[in-house]
Structure formats: structure tokens, C-alpha cells
Design a protein around this motif. Structure first.
Motif, PDB file in Angstrom:
ATOM      1  N   THR B  51      54.663  81.811  -2.975  1.00  0.00           N
ATOM      2  CA  THR B  51      54.119  83.152  -2.704  1.00  0.00           C
ATOM      3  C   THR B  51      53.962  83.921  -4.008  1.00  0.00           C
ATOM      4  N   LEU B  52      54.941  83.773  -4.906  1.00  0.00           N
ATOM      5  CA  LEU B  52      54.856  84.468  -6.193  1.00  0.00           C
ATOM      6  C   LEU B  52      53.640  83.963  -6.980  1.00  0.00           C
ATOM      7  N   LEU B  53      53.468  82.633  -7.027  1.00  0.00           N
ATOM      8  CA  LEU B  53      52.314  82.091  -7.763  1.00  0.00           C
ATOM      9  C   LEU B  53      51.011  82.628  -7.188  1.00  0.00           C
ATOM     10  N   ARG B  54      50.909  82.614  -5.856  1.00  0.00           N
ATOM     11  CA  ARG B  54      49.662  83.088  -5.215  1.00  0.00           C
ATOM     12  C   ARG B  54      49.450  84.574  -5.442  1.00  0.00           C
ATOM     13  N   THR B  55      50.550  85.321  -5.558  1.00  0.00           N
ATOM     14  CA  THR B  55      50.420  86.755  -5.816  1.00  0.00           C
ATOM     15  C   THR B  55      49.938  86.983  -7.245  1.00  0.00           C
ATOM     16  N   LEU B  56      50.453  86.169  -8.186  1.00  0.00           N
ATOM     17  CA  LEU B  56      50.003  86.309  -9.578  1.00  0.00           C
ATOM     18  C   LEU B  56      48.512  85.981  -9.690  1.00  0.00           C
TER      19      LEU B  56
END
Lengths: 265, 239
Positions: B51-56
Motif C-alpha cells: 500500500t505504501l509503494l502504491r501510495t508513493l
């Protein structure tokens, strides 16, 4: 909502297309309510929504077939200035013939079904003022070839062709004059899956090779996902959400978009 | 080395309208990554790594916080940047390797891999040559190069995916389990390419199920487990 009309900070290019605050009512039905849309040069804008959401009405307005009650429409092109909804019929016709191409879901709307396929494409060139028979033939053939239409069937009328082939003739007609804007209204609806893949591939290639700005309207989320860079979701004549295509599909914010994405995937 | 990304107070959750429910993914994450640095995200399943990667990458919209990316055009907050700017940065400066290839009907493996080069202005014949070389590096058999990857096995699709995403050096590279479903040779090719990109100055943020392959590349670790000490230097980490 991320349909940013403010100036971008990195990409300095102006949007090619800007529709601002367009509303349209037919008696007591609100077909469009305060709809705004932008598309940058070379970008594919997808418009999704259920039947009656106003997406096709919006596309017809972009093709200057209809005039809204309020709102404006500009295209950032040389010699094209001001609100295009204020143009007279002749100026609209010339602008559409030369700078805007359209592919309708129903080929009967875009083609003369009993004229030859190459004649249909040549007709578009004639409207733009081309008169040399040799040039007409050559340009029509080139456009049909770019649309991956089988050249041995140049003289066949669309009425004798399959649905996929008819869409290729429409596409050739739409791109014959290298338009700045290509409008696509459900271009693959009703085609079988393999033909649909061929048409989508042709569109993607045209967009990448020629950097044509496209607006595609479809209720098929798979089609939009394959082609669109950005997506606008419409419901009951209004835009409920807009964003990058992957964001709309992976992290839809609005309840209606979530319902749409969950129903289709 | 200059900072490439500064993440400050980043929070993400999901609103599920049909359940009238909010689901938190992560809260108040802060870290930074410099050019040539390799940062590993760790945490149990569900800690919010992907989720963090996709948010970045802005496939997910953050709810709060700042993602300051030092682009070639100057600093820009990816959390709030215009869509058109994000699209531009994805083509030119930010790469994302996911676990899945987005194959398109009737587009060959070599054409898919060549696409980022063509969009960056490389002539088609040269782009195809470089694409074939990249496919060879990742161990895709030459007879598959002109074939459509929609029918490839998961492992072969992932090789095409890696060749495509890693063909252009990026300023920031996000990796979401890129070794999943890869054989040993392809894993080795991936690690070699990552080392090359790191040396070239690419900042890498990655999630790996089994980070052993890339252990020697990792500089720092960010732990997303709730209440964990967020950031650790590489030497202190037991995997």
C-alpha cells in the motif's frame, strides 16, 4: 476531486481540450450538470458511467453536434480561438471536418453504408477541400492502411463488411486528415472479443505513433483500462470522480465508482 | 548523495462505502531516501508495505502527509501533484515493478519492453534491439520475443515485466516483490540490474518476501509493523 484545472507545476503544455462548466437540459431532464473536462496533447481521457450518465452527450458536444445551455469549449490549436459553442454551423462543420475525428458505436451514424469504403474516407477529404482524384485515392488508402483495413476491399461498401471492418473504415475516415482530437463513442461495443482486441491495439498504436489526443466513452471498464491515461466517472449528468486511470481502478474514492469497479472486476 | 524522496507524516486508509467502514493501512510514516540508496520495507502481511509503494506511485491517494520528490524539474509533492505531472514523472523519473505484467492484447513481448524507450524518443529499431537484449538478460527465450505475453506462464510474464520496467534508468524505483515467481537465473539477472541501477544513482524502495538475494544492496530498512522502531540501519537488521 483531482480534475485539476489549475496550472500544472511540471508539465507546462496547455491542455488541448478544455470543456468548462457545461450544463444541458432537455425539458425537465438534466443531461449534463456543470461538467468540466480537460485533455492534454497526446493524452487519452476515458469517460465511464452507466447508460444515461451523460457521457455520450458530452462527446457529441465535443464534436459540436450539440450546444449546451451554459458552458464553454476551447481547443488549443492555431487559428482556433474562443468558445467553440459560439461558432456558426459552417465554421463548426469545417472545424469538425479538419481537426476533429469521431468514431461512433453505430457505423450507420458515421458512414454512407452503400458507398465504397475508400469513398467514405475520401468524402472527409473532399469536405476539407481536396479535389485531386489521385491525391484523394492515395490519402484514403493510407488512412485505411493505418487502420489495418484490408486493402483488397477498398471498393467494398461498409454494408457488406463485418462490424469490426466497419469500425476500421470509420477510424480511417476519422484520422484521414490527421486530426488533433479523436473522439470515440463505444468504439468496440458489439464486436466480438478478438476483433475488439484488434481495434484497441490499432487505437493504442495510433495514439502512440501520432500523439493524437483522444476522448473515449465506454461502459466497458476493460476498454477504458487498456486505453485511457486518465478517467472521468459520470453519473446522472455530473462528474463524480476523476483521476489517473490506475488510481480510479485501484483506489476509487466515490461510492458510485467503487460500485462500478467492484461490479466489473 | 542528494535526497530523492522525503516522506513526512504519510497516512493512508480506505473507505469502503458499501460496508460504511474505514480501514486504516498505515499512519504517520516518515522516511527519506537518497540517490543510490536501497531501502527495504519490512513488516508482517497486512502491515501496508505494498500500500505504501502504491501510495508513493499515486495509484492510491494518500489521506495526509507529504511525499516530496526531488524531480529534475524541482521538488514536487506527489501527494498533491496534478495527474498530468504524475503521468509525466512515471514516464521519465519514477519506475514501479509490480508482481504482475499488464499485458495488452496483440502486443508482442519485445514491443511491450521497447515501449518505454519509444515513448522516451528512442527510434523504434534501436528500441527493439535494446528490448531484445533486455529480454535475453532476463532469460526469455528468443522464440517468445515476438509472441503475445498474455498466454505466457507467470514466471515468463514477470521476466517481460522486469525487462520493461528496468530498461530505462529511473531516479526512483519502487519494487513490489519483484522476485516472486522468478527462477534462479532471472533472480540473478534482476539483482545484477538493480546493482547497476543503484550504482547509476537510482534510489530504490523495495518489498521482498525473501530479501536474501538483495541483502548486499540494502542500505536501510523501514519497518511498518505498528509500534516498531521505524527506521534501522542495515547492519542492525536480522531478516
Amino acid at each position: 476531486m483531482t480534475l485539476a484545472l489549475d496550472a500544472p507545476r511540471i508539465v507546462q503544455t496547455r491542455p488541448l481540450l478544455q470543456v468548462q462548466s457545461v450544463s444541458k437540459s432537455y425539458s425537465d431532464v438534466h443531461a449534463l450538470r456543470d461538467v468540466s473536462a480537460i485533455a492534454y496533447p497526446g493524452e487519452v481521457l476515458g469517460v465511464v458511467g452507466e447508460s444515461g450518465s451523460g457521457k455520450s452527450t458530452l462527446l457529441r458536444m465535443m464534436n459540436l453536434e450539440e450546444t449546451p445551455d451554459t458552458g464553454s469549449y476551447t481547443l488549443d490549436l492555431p487559428d482556433v480561438a474562443g468558445n467553440l459553442f459560439e461558432l456558426d454551423r459552417f465554421a463548426r462543420r469545417m472545424l469538425c471536418a479538419t481537426r476533429i475525428g469521431i468514431v461512433y458505436q453505430n457505423p450507420h451514424l458515421g458512414l454512407l453504408m452503400k458507398h465504397s469504403s475508400s469513398g467514405n474516407v475520401a468524402e472527409r477529404l473532399l469536405v476539407a477541400g481536396e479535389r485531386s482524384f489521385a491525391v484523394l485515392r492515395e490519402k484514403a488508402t493510407t488512412a485505411l492502411e493505418a487502420s489495418e483495413f484490408p486493402l483488397e476491399r477498398l471498393d467494398a461498401p461498409p454494408i457488406e463488411l463485418s462490424g469490426g471492418m466497419q469500425q476500421r473504415v470509420q477510424l480511417a475516415k476519422a484520422i484521414a486528415l490527421e486530426p488533433a482530437l479523436l473522439l470515440l463513442d463505444e468504439p468496440t461495443t458489439g464486436l466480438d472479443v478478438s476483433v475488439q482486441a484488434l481495434v484497441l491495439d490499432t487505437l493504442k498504436r495510433l495514439q502512440q505513433d501520432r500523439q493524437i489526443t483522444m476522448v473515449i466513452v465506454s461502459h466497458d471498464l476493460g476498454v477504458i483500462r487498456t486505453l485511457a491515461d486518465r478517467v472521468m466517472v459520470m453519473r446522472r449528468g455530473a462528474v463524480v470522480e476523476a483521476g489517473l486511470a490506475d488510481q480510479i481502478f485501484q483506489d476509487p474514492q466515490h461510492a458510485y465508482t467503487q460500485q462500478l469497479v467492484h461490479a466489473k472486476l | 548523495m542528494p535526497t530523492v524522496l522525503d516522506v513526512n507524516g504519510l497516512s493512508k486508509g480506505f473507505t469502503l462505502h458499501h460496508l460504511a467502514k474505514e480501514i486504516a493501512a498505515f499512519d504517520e510514516i516518515s522516511f527519506s531516501v537518497a540517490a543510490g540508496e536501497f531501502l527495504l520495507l519490512k513488516g508482517a502481511n497486512g502491515a501496508g508495505k505494498s500500500t505504501l509503494l502504491r501510495t508513493l506511485y499515486r495509484s492510491y491517494l494518500p489521506q495526509a502527509g507529504v511525499i516530496r520528490f526531488h524531480s529534475d524539474h524541482g521538488p514536487i509533492d506527489l501527494a498533491r501533484a496534478a495527474d498530468v505531472d504524475i503521468a509525466h514523472l512515471r514516464r521519465t523519473e519514477i519506475g514501479f515493478v509490480t508482481q504482475f505484467l499488464t499485458a495488452r492484447p496483440r502486443v508482442s513481448a519485445e514491443a511491450l519492453v521497447a515501449e518505454p524507450l519509444r515513448l522516451a524518443g528512442v527510434a523504434t529499431p534501436e528500441a527493439l534491439d535494446r528490448a531484445r537484449a533486455a529480454l535475453e538478460t532476463f532469460g526469455v527465450k528468443p522464440e517468445l520475443w515476438p509472441a503475445y505475453p498474455t498466454t505466457f506462464s507467470g514466471g515468463e510474464q514477470q521476466k517481460v515485466n522486469l525487462a520493461r520496467t528496468l530498461i530505462l534508468p529511473q531516479k526512483l524505483l519502487l519494487l513490489d516483490e519483484p522476485t516472486a515467481s522468478l527462477d534462479a537465473n532471472a533472480r540473478a539477472a534482476l539483482v545484477a540490474r538493480l546493482a547497476e541501477l543503484k550504482a547509476h544513482g537510482t534510489a530504490v524502495i523495495g518489498v521482498f518476501h525473501h530479501p536474501d538475494d538483495v541483502l548486499h544492496l540494502i542500505d536501510r530498512v523501514v519497518d511498518l509493523t505498528p509500534n516498531a522502531i521505524r527506521e534501522e540501519v542495515r547492519d542492525d537488521v536480522a531478516f
